[in-house]
Structures are given as structure tokens and as C-alpha cells.
Write a protein that holds these residues in place. Sequence first.
Motif, mmCIF file in Angstrom:
data_model
loop_
_atom_site.group_PDB
_atom_site.id
_atom_site.type_symbol
_atom_site.label_atom_id
_atom_site.label_comp_id
_atom_site.label_asym_id
_atom_site.label_seq_id
_atom_site.Cartn_x
_atom_site.Cartn_y
_atom_site.Cartn_z
ATOM 1 N N ALA A 254 0.868 -1.177 0.000
ATOM 2 C CA ALA A 254 0.000 0.000 0.000
ATOM 3 C C ALA A 254 0.904 1.227 0.000
ATOM 4 O O ALA A 254 1.725 1.400 0.906
ATOM 5 C CB ALA A 254 -0.912 -0.004 1.214
ATOM 6 N N ILE A 255 0.763 2.041 -1.031
ATOM 7 C CA ILE A 255 1.656 3.181 -1.224
ATOM 8 C C ILE A 255 0.841 4.475 -1.218
ATOM 9 O O ILE A 255 -0.212 4.558 -1.857
ATOM 10 C CB ILE A 255 2.425 3.036 -2.549
ATOM 11 N N VAL B 203 3.499 0.613 3.136
ATOM 12 C CA VAL B 203 3.314 -0.413 4.158
ATOM 13 C C VAL B 203 3.019 -1.711 3.416
ATOM 14 O O VAL B 203 2.306 -1.707 2.414
ATOM 15 C CB VAL B 203 2.197 -0.060 5.170
ATOM 16 N N VAL B 204 3.600 -2.800 3.873
ATOM 17 C CA VAL B 204 3.364 -4.121 3.293
ATOM 18 C C VAL B 204 2.428 -4.856 4.244
ATOM 19 O O VAL B 204 2.714 -4.970 5.440
ATOM 20 C CB VAL B 204 4.678 -4.904 3.103
ATOM 21 N N ARG C 150 -2.915 2.432 9.655
ATOM 22 C CA ARG C 150 -4.220 1.909 10.083
ATOM 23 C C ARG C 150 -5.244 1.994 8.960
ATOM 24 O O ARG C 150 -6.035 1.062 8.754
ATOM 25 C CB ARG C 150 -4.716 2.663 11.324
ATOM 26 N N ALA C 151 -5.237 3.086 8.217
ATOM 27 C CA ALA C 151 -6.174 3.241 7.097
ATOM 28 C C ALA C 151 -5.908 2.190 6.025
ATOM 29 O O ALA C 151 -6.836 1.603 5.470
ATOM 30 C CB ALA C 151 -6.070 4.648 6.513
ATOM 31 N N ALA C 152 -4.642 1.940 5.734
ATOM 32 C CA ALA C 152 -4.284 0.941 4.720
ATOM 33 C C ALA C 152 -4.719 -0.461 5.150
ATOM 34 O O ALA C 152 -5.220 -1.238 4.328
ATOM 35 C CB ALA C 152 -2.779 0.973 4.454
ATOM 36 N N VAL C 153 -4.548 -0.782 6.416
ATOM 37 C CA VAL C 153 -4.981 -2.090 6.924
ATOM 38 C C VAL C 153 -6.500 -2.206 6.819
ATOM 39 O O VAL C 153 -7.028 -3.242 6.393
ATOM 40 C CB VAL C 153 -4.487 -2.318 8.368
#
Length: 91
Positions: free
Chosen positions: A39-40, A46-47, A67-70
Motif C-alpha cells: 500500500a503506497i 506499508v506491506v 491503520r487506514a491501509a490495513v
Amino acid sequence: MRKLSALVIQFMPTILRLDGFRFMIYQGDAEHAPAHVHAIKAGQMVVIDLTTVSVRDIKGMGRTDVRAAVRITDDNLALLVSAWRRINGNR
């Protein structure tokens, strides 16, 4: 903070764009399973492991964006897992 190079990004097709994030899967990532997504946002990454929906690695991204990406990964898990399998097989 270190930004991702364009060279790294060019080998990862974008699977999903949402809330300023690009969710990408590196072609050939099956060599370092388990299935995961990159996630970029704003040159930071973040991986996220697609099996456990947990963070594997962070490159400069702040906690709020992590947290948003998760959350986005969890909300779109079926799409992302399907894309991983299409790109890298069922590993």
C-alpha cells in the motif's frame, strides 16, 4: 523520509486506488510468500499480509495511514487475494 523509487513501482501493477493509496502486488512475489500487498501513499509504503491482514513492513508511513491501509485491505480482501492468485498463482 525516504520515497520509493519509480523503478520499484513500475514492476507492481496497481490493483486498487482508494483514499490516496495505491494497492499493488509485485509480479513474482510468490517467491517470498505469504501473499501480501504493498500500500503506497505519498511515496511511503506499508506491506500488509493478506493471510492475516497484518503489517509486515513499514517504509516511512505514519500510524494513521498504516491503520487506514490495513482497514482498506480488510474491506477489499477478496479482491486483493484474487489479484494475488491471478498474478502469482495459489501460493
